[in-house]
Design a protein around this motif. Structure first.
Motif, PDB file in Angstrom:
ATOM      1  N   GLN A 513       0.736  -1.167  -0.188  1.00 15.92           N
ATOM      2  CA  GLN A 513      -0.033  -0.101   0.036  1.00 15.92           C
ATOM      3  C   GLN A 513       0.898   1.287   0.081  1.00 15.92           C
ATOM      4  OE1 GLN A 513      -1.830   1.394   3.595  1.00 15.92           O
ATOM      5  NE2 GLN A 513      -3.592   1.821   2.685  1.00 15.92           N
ATOM      6  N   ALA A 514       0.441   2.176  -0.931  1.00 17.36           N
ATOM      7  CA  ALA A 514       1.541   3.455  -1.068  1.00 17.36           C
ATOM      8  C   ALA A 514       0.581   4.716  -0.829  1.00 17.36           C
ATOM      9  CB  ALA A 514       2.055   3.584  -2.421  1.00 17.36           C
ATOM     10  N   ILE A 515       0.929   5.787  -0.262  1.00 18.17           N
ATOM     11  CA  ILE A 515       0.166   6.868  -0.057  1.00 18.17           C
ATOM     12  C   ILE A 515       0.980   7.963  -0.563  1.00 18.17           C
ATOM     13  CG2 ILE A 515      -0.917   8.425   1.711  1.00 18.17           C
ATOM     14  CD1 ILE A 515      -1.359   6.198   3.692  1.00 18.17           C
ATOM     15  N   GLN A 516       0.394   8.568  -1.772  1.00 19.68           N
ATOM     16  CA  GLN A 516       1.144   9.776  -2.007  1.00 19.68           C
ATOM     17  C   GLN A 516       0.239  11.218  -2.068  1.00 19.68           C
ATOM     18  OE1 GLN A 516       0.841   7.631  -5.785  1.00 19.68           O
ATOM     19  NE2 GLN A 516       3.295   7.495  -6.075  1.00 19.68           N
ATOM     20  N   VAL A 517       0.868  11.951  -1.280  1.00 19.23           N
ATOM     21  CA  VAL A 517      -0.025  13.371  -1.572  1.00 19.23           C
ATOM     22  C   VAL A 517       0.640  14.328  -2.377  1.00 19.23           C
ATOM     23  CG1 VAL A 517      -0.503  15.230   0.069  1.00 19.23           C
ATOM     24  CG2 VAL A 517      -0.239  12.918   0.983  1.00 19.23           C
ATOM     25  N   PHE A 518      -0.338  14.901  -3.403  1.00 20.44           N
ATOM     26  CA  PHE A 518       0.134  15.897  -4.266  1.00 20.44           C
ATOM     27  C   PHE A 518      -0.508  17.289  -3.940  1.00 20.44           C
ATOM     28  CE2 PHE A 518      -0.643  11.699  -6.272  1.00 20.44           C
ATOM     29  CZ  PHE A 518       0.627  11.525  -7.081  1.00 20.44           C
ATOM     30  N   ASP A 519       0.486  18.287  -4.483  1.00 28.05           N
ATOM     31  CA  ASP A 519       0.153  19.659  -4.320  1.00 28.05           C
ATOM     32  C   ASP A 519      -1.076  19.720  -5.440  1.00 28.05           C
ATOM     33  OD1 ASP A 519      -0.217  22.537  -4.886  1.00 28.05           O
ATOM     34  OD2 ASP A 519       1.902  22.791  -4.504  1.00 28.05           O
ATOM     35  N   GLY A 520      -2.263  20.303  -4.936  1.00 28.32           N
ATOM     36  CA  GLY A 520      -3.197  20.345  -5.953  1.00 28.32           C
ATOM     37  C   GLY A 520      -3.573  21.745  -6.764  1.00 28.32           C
ATOM     38  N   SER A 521      -2.516  22.549  -6.885  1.00 27.91           N
ATOM     39  CA  SER A 521      -2.676  23.586  -7.390  1.00 27.91           C
ATOM     40  C   SER A 521      -3.405  23.570  -8.723  1.00 27.91           C
ATOM     41  CB  SER A 521      -1.398  24.391  -7.250  1.00 27.91           C
ATOM     42  OG  SER A 521      -0.992  24.689  -6.110  1.00 27.91           O
ATOM     43  N   ASP A 522      -3.048  22.646  -9.470  1.00 35.31           N
ATOM     44  CA  ASP A 522      -3.341  22.237 -10.714  1.00 35.31           C
ATOM     45  C   ASP A 522      -4.082  20.927 -10.829  1.00 35.31           C
ATOM     46  OD1 ASP A 522      -3.728  21.854 -13.384  1.00 35.31           O
ATOM     47  OD2 ASP A 522      -1.954  21.141 -13.892  1.00 35.31           O
ATOM     48  N   MET A 523      -5.412  21.130  -9.853  1.00 35.91           N
ATOM     49  CA  MET A 523      -6.141  19.821  -9.651  1.00 35.91           C
ATOM     50  C   MET A 523      -6.458  19.140 -11.316  1.00 35.91           C
ATOM     51  SD  MET A 523      -6.821  18.114  -7.212  1.00 35.91           S
ATOM     52  CE  MET A 523      -7.115  19.132  -5.817  1.00 35.91           C
ATOM     53  N   ALA A 524      -7.031  19.968 -12.022  1.00 32.46           N
ATOM     54  CA  ALA A 524      -7.438  19.335 -13.275  1.00 32.46           C
ATOM     55  C   ALA A 524      -6.466  18.440 -13.791  1.00 32.46           C
ATOM     56  CB  ALA A 524      -8.120  20.298 -14.358  1.00 32.46           C
ATOM     57  N   GLY A 525      -5.080  19.200 -13.975  1.00 34.12           N
ATOM     58  CA  GLY A 525      -3.833  18.304 -14.508  1.00 34.12           C
ATOM     59  C   GLY A 525      -3.634  17.219 -13.887  1.00 34.12           C
ATOM     60  N   ILE A 526      -3.765  17.353 -12.531  1.00 34.75           N
ATOM     61  CA  ILE A 526      -3.525  15.923 -11.593  1.00 34.75           C
ATOM     62  C   ILE A 526      -4.351  14.788 -11.795  1.00 34.75           C
ATOM     63  CG2 ILE A 526      -3.810  14.974  -9.445  1.00 34.75           C
ATOM     64  CD1 ILE A 526      -2.252  17.494  -8.339  1.00 34.75           C
ATOM     65  N   LEU A 527      -5.824  15.258 -12.086  1.00 38.82           N
ATOM     66  CA  LEU A 527      -6.666  14.261 -12.243  1.00 38.82           C
ATOM     67  C   LEU A 527      -6.654  13.721 -13.839  1.00 38.82           C
ATOM     68  CD1 LEU A 527     -10.177  16.287 -11.062  1.00 38.82           C
ATOM     69  CD2 LEU A 527      -8.886  14.259 -10.152  1.00 38.82           C
ATOM     70  N   GLU A 528      -6.255  14.374 -14.658  1.00 34.82           N
ATOM     71  CA  GLU A 528      -6.010  13.875 -15.971  1.00 34.82           C
ATOM     72  C   GLU A 528      -4.915  13.126 -16.037  1.00 34.82           C
ATOM     73  OE1 GLU A 528      -5.067  15.578 -20.592  1.00 34.82           O
ATOM     74  OE2 GLU A 528      -5.500  16.936 -19.148  1.00 34.82           O
ATOM     75  N   ARG A 529      -3.688  13.616 -15.477  1.00 36.97           N
ATOM     76  CA  ARG A 529      -2.445  12.702 -15.755  1.00 36.97           C
ATOM     77  C   ARG A 529      -2.453  11.468 -14.846  1.00 36.97           C
ATOM     78  NH1 ARG A 529      -0.625  18.102 -15.445  1.00 36.97           N
ATOM     79  NH2 ARG A 529      -0.143  18.046 -13.027  1.00 36.97           N
ATOM     80  N   TRP A 530      -3.342  11.326 -13.611  1.00 40.70           N
ATOM     81  CA  TRP A 530      -3.347  10.419 -12.521  1.00 40.70           C
ATOM     82  C   TRP A 530      -4.243   9.285 -13.172  1.00 40.70           C
ATOM     83  CZ3 TRP A 530      -7.809   8.398 -10.421  1.00 40.70           C
ATOM     84  CH2 TRP A 530      -7.677   7.495  -9.590  1.00 40.70           C
TER      85      TRP A 530
END
Length: 749
Positions: A513-530
């Motif tokens: 199990q891994a937990i990764q916390v991202f800076d969400g300033s570009d939330m749309a970009g995170i959603l698309e890339r993830w």
């Protein structure tokens, strides 16, 4: 004076002598061995020859397993009511609900004063007792905010309530004079005098005063149990004692007897000969007169229209919880939603579920069904209706470890299931929260941490035992009732109540199990890339992403919890590190653990609440979907987004194999907000809706009929409606995204 119909109670009345500290414990153990019901201890804190009663009661409760314990009676002036209430609740919780509260105003004024207690007149002591009863019940009532009391004797300003006892502790008052007898009738649960001290008023006069005060307070006389300390009975034989005690029950309404004297032979005779004989005589008399156990006036006053409580089958009487019941606070709500049902029935087997269904059908109120009570969609509770709560049907049985065949009760919770299966090297994907019940998840889908590797929970259901709307109990599998078997895997509780599941679990050792916390300033970009990275991942990878907007000046963040379904740490590290490309990493950590370790453990009772949750499925996180989803967060209408990856093994199953047709999508998306932001959330979700492809019903709180076509696109919905007409034409099970029966029955296959 009549028999009030209470259950009979027999016990001892023991002195807490410090000269032989273990003596009272031995008496209690002898009483339990003899079959008696309670051991009560005198409470005189000012007496240097006595042990502390509450310390002794705790010790006795720890040294016994069944018998009830009580002070007889607690000396209120030397025991402040808040402290006394917390001590009582503590013993009750530690003993599993075996404590009762004998309480007195304190009759030895000089001794109390010498011990540092207040110097009060007899009348003031009664007033203080009156206040103390309110304070103690207030401490135990954890359903409300801080406790405040502004009285002459006790002043409490915003005390945090609790702990809540394990059961409804009865407050029994030692009372002899008119004011105390009136207080007993108005507020107490029991009258506990000593027989030798009842002079004037007499027993009959005292009972009349209690009854009159009860009626004046809007109560019934039967709300107050009549209990009696007895140091001696006239006569020499057991037969004479049986006759006297039976008379005290039938003529004066007493139902509890506590006997002084610590002789082991007397205790044995009481438990093995006298108590059974008195019970038999009283049962016979009650059968002739039709005297039944009374319902409290509080319970009667909270009954709702549309439910015939008196028609409840006898087999369910001990399983039913009404709004006036102490247990009601623990069963009225779901995890997310507040409820106020008129009746909660907790059956323990399929036969009792059948009786509950037939009874509920005859009532003019809604019917909800609950398994574990997580119920994000809000349908496992209601207002003014009946809830059939399957929590007691929580069995977990490994039928064949080699084949992975397991049998689960609908009320079992997935944390318990995961732990049991792991003992045999098995696992079953089951969401992310251990408090979720088997029944709700295993009939709707099961989007868990192992989904991309092993599929949905419903993909592994091989058979089910179901109670239908007409009360029949049937088995559904590939050979028996195959249409019903098709329907219950995906259509929730629309077709009946599943009382047992058989599933094919699979072999699984440790996982990463891994937990990764991202800076969400570009939330749309995170959603698309993830989203793109997850789709490119090996099937061993299932990832959940939770995103929150700006809070309290903090920037938005997204947290991914990813499971690699295997022990290959090198392969897991490679796959998990690939996901780190979704955005700027704030924190990252990983663990090699058994699967049960990642299933969050459930808390205590559900306290309800309320939320607005919108649910949808998508094949890919396109730039437009990511942008519109991100707008939900930045608007503040949604306080969180959660995306669960599916695809992989989920999409290996044909779309028509069961009533869950969504076998091309790779993600489940939910947005959650408060009811106050519902309009804005819906407006933004409506902009996203055209880009969605289906909906997972367990995460949706909107019950509009249009949602059915999202959850069950054609031809699934037409087939379900036809089956609904066959199995539930009266639409009895209509609280979980109700599928309306087809207007005409047609053959389906």
């Amino acid at each position: 004076m009549p028999d009030y119909g209470h259950e009979l109670l027999f016990g001892t009345f023991t002195t807490p002598s410090a000269k032989d500290p273990q003596h009272a414990v031995s008496v209690a153990q002898a009483a339990e061995a003899a079959g008696l019901d309670a051991v009560t201890i005198q409470d005189h804190p000012y007496n240097s020859d006595f042990l502390d009663t509450y310390t002794l009661l705790t010790w006795i409760a720890a040294k016994t397993s069944r018998i009830r314990v009580a002070a007889n009676v607690s000396n209120l002036p030397l025991r402040p009511p808040v402290v006394l209430a917390k001590a009582a609740a503590s013993i009750d919780l530690l003993s599993g609900g075996r404590f009762e509260m004998g309480l007195g105003a304190g009759g030895f004024g000089d001794a109390i004063k010498a011990a540092g207690g207040p110097d009060l007149t007899a009348g003031q002591r009664v007033d203080a007792l009156d206040e103390a009863i309110e304070v103690m019940r207030g401490v135990w009532d954890t359903s409300r905010a801080g406790l405040k009391h502004e009285g002459e004797h006790y002043k409490i300003a915003g005390l945090r309530r609790g702990p809540r006892p394990a059961h409804e502790i009865g407050i029994w008052l030692g009372a002899y004079k008119p004011r105390m007898l009136a207080l007993t009738g108005a507020k107490a649960d029991g009258w506990l005098p000593s027989l030798d001290y009842i002079k004037s008023p007499t027993i009959a006069e005292s009972n009349a005063m209690i009854d009159e005060a009860a009626l004046a307070a809007g109560r019934q006389p039967s709300d107050i149990k009549r209990l009696l300390n007895i140091m001696r009975l006239s006569g020499e034989s057991a037969g004479e004692w049986i006759e006297q005690l039976t008379g005290l029950v039938l003529e004066h309404g007493f139902s509890g007897f506590f006997f002084g004297g610590d002789d082991p032979e007397m205790i044995r005779t009481l438990g093995e000969e006298i108590a059974p004989a008195v019970r038999a005589a009283v049962d016979q008399a009650r059968a002739q007169t039709g005297t039944a156990a009374p319902k409290s006036s509080r319970a009667l006053s909270k009954r709702v229209e549309g439910i015939d409580y008196d028609a409840l089958p006898a087999a369910l009487s001990d399983r039913a919880i009404e709004p006036g019941d102490f247990r009601y606070g623990g069963v009225r709500h779901s995890y997310v939603w507040s409820g106020r049902p008129g009746l909660v029935i907790k059956p323990q087997n399929a036969g009792e579920v059948s009786e509950a269904v037939l009874y509920a059908r005859a009532q003019d109120v809604p019917l909800s069904v609950r398994s574990g009570g997580h119920g994000i969609s809000g349908r496992s509770t209601n207002r003014g209706g009946i809830v059939i709560d399957l929590g007691a049907m929580n069995g977990i049985e490994v039928l064949d470890a080699e084949r992975g065949l397991v049998r689960l009760g609908p009320g079992a919770r997935w944390s318990e299931v995961a732990a049991k299966l792991a003992e045999h090297g098995l696992a079953m994907s089951s969401g992310d929260y251990g408090g979720v019940g088997v029944g709700g998840l295993a009939t709707a889908g099961g989007l868990g941490y192992l989904a991309r590797k092993f599929g949905l929970t419903i993909d592994h259901v091989v058979a089910a035992e179901i109670v239908l709307a007409d009360g029949r109990i049937v088995r559904a599998d590939a050979e028996n009732e195959p249409d019903l078997f098709w329907a219950i895997r995906g259509a929730g509780g629309n077709f009946g109540i599943v009382t047992a599941f058989e599933l094919a679990a699979y072999r699984l050792g440790n996982i990463v199990q891994a937990i990764q916390v991202f800076d969400g300033s570009d939330m749309a970009g995170i959603l698309e890339r993830w989203g793109g990275l997850v789709e490119a991942s090996p099937r061993e990878v299932t990832s959940f992403l939770m995103a929150v907007g700006r809070r309290g000046g903090q920037p938005p963040v997204a947290q991914a919890i990813t499971v690699y379904a295997g022990e290959d740490t090198d392969a897991a590290a490679e796959a998990i590190n690939a996901l780190s490309e979704a955005g700027p990493i704030i924190e990252q950590r990983a663990y090699l653990v058994p699967y049960p370790a990642i299933i969050a453990q459930p808390g205590g009772e559900h306290h309800g609440g309320g939320a607005v949750i919108r649910s949808g499925l998508v094949e890919h996180f396109t730039p437009e979907i990511a942008r519109r989803a991100s707008a939900l967060l930045s608007s503040g209408a949604a306080n969180l987004l959660q995306v669960r990856s599916v695809g992989g093994a989920v999409n290996d199953v044909p779309s028509d194999a069961m009533a869950y047709p969504h076998r091309t999508q790779n993600f489940s998306l939910i947005a959650a907000g408060s009811r106050g932001s519902a309009d804005v959330l819906d407006a933004l979700w409506d902009q996203l809706r055209p880009l969605l492809d289906g909906m997972y019903l367990n995460f949706e709180t909107d019950t509009h009929p249009d949602r059915l076509t999202e959850a069950f696109p054609e031809p699934a919905l037409s087939r379900l409606r036809a089956l609904k007409r066959r199995y539930d034409p009266g639409n009895v099970f209509n609280q979980n995204f109700a599928i309306p029966p087809a207007e005409e029955l047609r053959e389906v296959g």
